[in-house]
Scaffold this active site. Structure first.
Site, PDB file in Angstrom:
ATOM      1  N   LYS A 254      27.565 -13.329 -11.097  1.00 15.15           N
ATOM      2  CA  LYS A 254      26.288 -12.673 -11.401  1.00 15.15           C
ATOM      3  C   LYS A 254      25.643 -13.364 -12.591  1.00 15.15           C
ATOM      4  O   LYS A 254      26.214 -13.407 -13.686  1.00 15.15           O
ATOM      5  CB  LYS A 254      26.521 -11.197 -11.714  1.00 15.15           C
ATOM      6  N   ASP A 259      18.184  -8.740 -18.579  1.00 11.22           N
ATOM      7  CA  ASP A 259      18.066  -7.521 -17.775  1.00 11.22           C
ATOM      8  C   ASP A 259      17.285  -6.466 -18.548  1.00 11.22           C
ATOM      9  O   ASP A 259      17.831  -5.764 -19.389  1.00 11.22           O
ATOM     10  CB  ASP A 259      19.458  -6.994 -17.409  1.00 11.22           C
ATOM     11  N   LYS A 266      15.272  -0.107 -19.364  1.00  9.96           N
ATOM     12  CA  LYS A 266      16.223   0.291 -20.391  1.00  9.96           C
ATOM     13  C   LYS A 266      15.479   0.721 -21.654  1.00  9.96           C
ATOM     14  O   LYS A 266      14.325   0.335 -21.874  1.00  9.96           O
ATOM     15  CB  LYS A 266      17.159  -0.876 -20.716  1.00  9.96           C
ATOM     16  N   ASP A 277      24.076 -10.475 -19.599  1.00  9.73           N
ATOM     17  CA  ASP A 277      24.258 -10.051 -18.216  1.00  9.73           C
ATOM     18  C   ASP A 277      24.491 -11.224 -17.269  1.00  9.73           C
ATOM     19  O   ASP A 277      24.579 -11.043 -16.066  1.00  9.73           O
ATOM     20  CB  ASP A 277      23.056  -9.230 -17.756  1.00  9.73           C
ATOM     21  N   ASP A 336      17.615  -0.952 -12.085  1.00  2.00           N
ATOM     22  CA  ASP A 336      18.588  -1.390 -13.088  1.00  2.00           C
ATOM     23  C   ASP A 336      19.992  -1.522 -12.497  1.00  2.00           C
ATOM     24  O   ASP A 336      20.956  -1.775 -13.218  1.00  2.00           O
ATOM     25  CB  ASP A 336      18.604  -0.409 -14.273  1.00  2.00           C
ATOM     26  N   GLU A 338      20.817  -4.037 -10.442  1.00  2.00           N
ATOM     27  CA  GLU A 338      20.354  -5.284  -9.831  1.00  2.00           C
ATOM     28  C   GLU A 338      21.463  -6.298  -9.586  1.00  2.00           C
ATOM     29  O   GLU A 338      21.362  -7.134  -8.687  1.00  2.00           O
ATOM     30  CB  GLU A 338      19.249  -5.911 -10.690  1.00  2.00           C
ATOM     31  N   ARG A 340      24.430  -6.020  -8.339  1.00  2.00           N
ATOM     32  CA  ARG A 340      25.056  -5.881  -7.021  1.00  2.00           C
ATOM     33  C   ARG A 340      24.164  -6.437  -5.917  1.00  2.00           C
ATOM     34  O   ARG A 340      24.659  -6.871  -4.875  1.00  2.00           O
ATOM     35  CB  ARG A 340      25.384  -4.409  -6.762  1.00  2.00           C
TER      36      ARG A 340
END
Length: 514
Positions: A254, A259, A266, A277, A336, A338, A340
């Site tokens: 990933k 993010d 957030k 991230d 949020d 994202e 996956r």
């Protein structure tokens, strides 16, 4: 300026400017003065050394010569879920105890079986990203890392030194990517960095798909997450295909370069730090580089799923429905969630296009990981009980510790039920094994369903919290990967450290292997 690290097979014969002697108490007490005389004998007598070692307790430190020579013990307390090497304590110990200034030597005193874990851990203490100026700017220095093993005093072999060096570089590369802020590490930057890594390795192929090409070819997860950002999202693939290979392994990472949470944005206290991230992709890139350098014998692909989750006129909004590369449709109920989505495309590509026998994905996926397995252990979820055991063993051996989480898709995947699409991307109930659910979402795009036997073994690793300590990245991941797949390496060190590779690659039962 950056600190240079060099691993050496023998204790240096010339006294350095600074020296740190580090190890567990029981090992330190077996260290004779003769083994360190070349390092400290010009400043410390045998009598003083023996007296200090004699009274040094567990998790204690002492100055043997002010501003130049220190000795420190790390805790030898460990449970069955913690690495016996105490490697997870070394980063902090080196950062705090190594005397400042000048070129130096770190002498790690450990059992021979712990050389890899302890040597890897030392590298974490020397980050490479630094934008400080003036008196706070880092001063260039060179550190030699040597070992004394009470159970085997023979020198570390040249081959093993090369493995330690490659692993340290992989760890520092991963940490550097994670430490860099968005304005110094964009999607474009990671693409070019991955390209340079591939160019520096023999016979490694490089491929990338970006922007509208992703959309046209059906990568709805990566494209949907990254389409609003200033820099285009990307699928990056590095491929190592040596002669005689009989298996294909894909490592998927990933790579969310920042993010914001998207429209499910957030808050001001939860958004800072989201440069991290991309930790999964960083670990996969570093691990791939080291694996190839150490002689990986099977087909190995690094699949980096790269995007920036931004807010803008083109951004995905809740209620959108995207079609992922698996062909399955996803109703977005949380922008949020994202990671996956991009990894769903990544594992589907690994299965469909790369024909992988083993697929591992690694991600800073959920806040629930910290609740589930804590700050020091990644969470591992797999459809194969043998690989679960091997992953835990590799974590204990490498120092990148993991702990298994529930694999029960029949109880958890229903959390993604949607009236509009094949699934939603976020759970209905946040107290029903949320960390497992997030991993299952990714796996659902690799498998037709959860109860049709598949020839693919799948391992999911969530390492959201081990990826950093405080404000610094740890470079978590490469040491774990090299150890877990050590049986596929030409390196004697890695092949000896690696756990038993399951002979049955896949689950042949509709449920979790016994």
């Amino acid at each position: 300026m950056m600190t240079g690290i060099k691993y050496v097979g023998n204790v240096p014969t010339i006294a350095p400017d600074t020296c740190l002697i580090l190890g567990q108490q029981a090992d330190i007490k077996k260290l004779p003065f003769s083994a360190v005389e070349s390092l400290i004998g010009n400043r410390v007598s045998a009598k003083v050394f023996d007296e200090v070692v004699g009274v040094l307790g567990d998790s204690e430190g002492a100055t043997l010569y002010p501003k130049h020579i220190a000795i420190s013990t790390i805790s030898s307390k460990f449970s069955r879920s913690t690495t016996p090497s105490s490697a997870h304590l070394i980063m902090e110990a080196v950062t705090k105890k190594l005397p400042k200034g000048g070129n130096g030597v770190i002498l790690v005193v450990c059992q021979r079986r712990n050389v890899f874990a302890c040597g890897s851990a030392v590298a974490r203490a020397f980050p490479t990203y630094n934008r400080k100026t003036g008196e706070d700017a880092a001063t260039a220095r060179n550190i030699d890392v040597a070992f004394y093993c009470p159970d085997d005093s023979s020198p570390i072999s040249g081959d093993d030194v090369a493995v330690l060096d490659a692993t340290a570089k992989a760890i520092r590369l991963a940490a550097d990517i994670v430490d860099r802020p968005r304005n110094h590490m964009t999607c474009d930057d990671l693409v070019e960095l991955a390209r340079s890594v591939a160019a520096g390795l023999p016979n490694v192929e490089f491929m990338t798909k970006r922007g509208e090409t992703l959309n046209e070819e059906g990568f709805g997860g990566i494209y949907g997450v990254g389409k609003a950002a200033e820099t285009e999202p990307a699928l990056i693939v590095l491929s190592h295909k040596p002669p005689g290979a009989s298996k294909t392994i894909a490592w998927c990472g990933k790579g969310i370069m920042y993010d914001t949470g998207g429209f499910s944005i957030k808050g001001k206290t939860t958004m800072p730090g989201m440069k991290r991230d991309c930790g999964g992709a960083a670990a996969i890139l570093g691990g791939f580089k080291a694996a190839v350098e150490c002689g990986f014998k099977e087909n190995l692909h690094a699949v980096l799923c790269v995007a920036e989750n931004s807010v803008g006129p083109r951004a995905t909004v809740p209620d959108d429905v995207h079609t992922l590369y698996s062909g399955k449709t996803v109703e977005i109920n949380n922008t949020d969630a994202e990671g996956r989505l991009v990894l769903g495309d990544g594992v589907a590509f690994a299965g469909k296009d790369l024909h992988a026998d083993i697929v591992l994905d690694m991600a800073t996926l959920t806040g629930a990981q910290g609740i589930t397995t804590g700050l020091h252990h990644g969470a591992v979820l797999t459809n194969n009980a043998q690989w679960e055991n091997s992953a835990v063993a590799a974590g204990l051996t490498s120092g990148d510790m993991v702990y298994p989480i529930l694999y029960a898709p029949e109880l958890h995947f229903s959390e993604f039920k949607s009236a509009m699409a094949d699934m939603k991307n976020s759970v209905a109930c946040r107290t029903n094994a949320q960390c497992s659910c997030a991993g299952l979402f990714i796996g659902s795009h690799l498998f037709k369903d959860w109860f049709t036997p598949s020839p693919i073994s799948w391992i999911h690793v969530d390492m959201a919290y081990p990826v950093h300590v405080g404000e610094r990245a740890t470079g978590w991941g490469p040491a774990f990967l090299l150890t877990l797949f050590g049986g596929f390496s030409k390196s004697p060190l890695l092949s000896n450290l690696g756990p038993v590779i399951p002979s049955d690659q896949a689950s042949k039962r509709p449920k979790h292997d016994d």
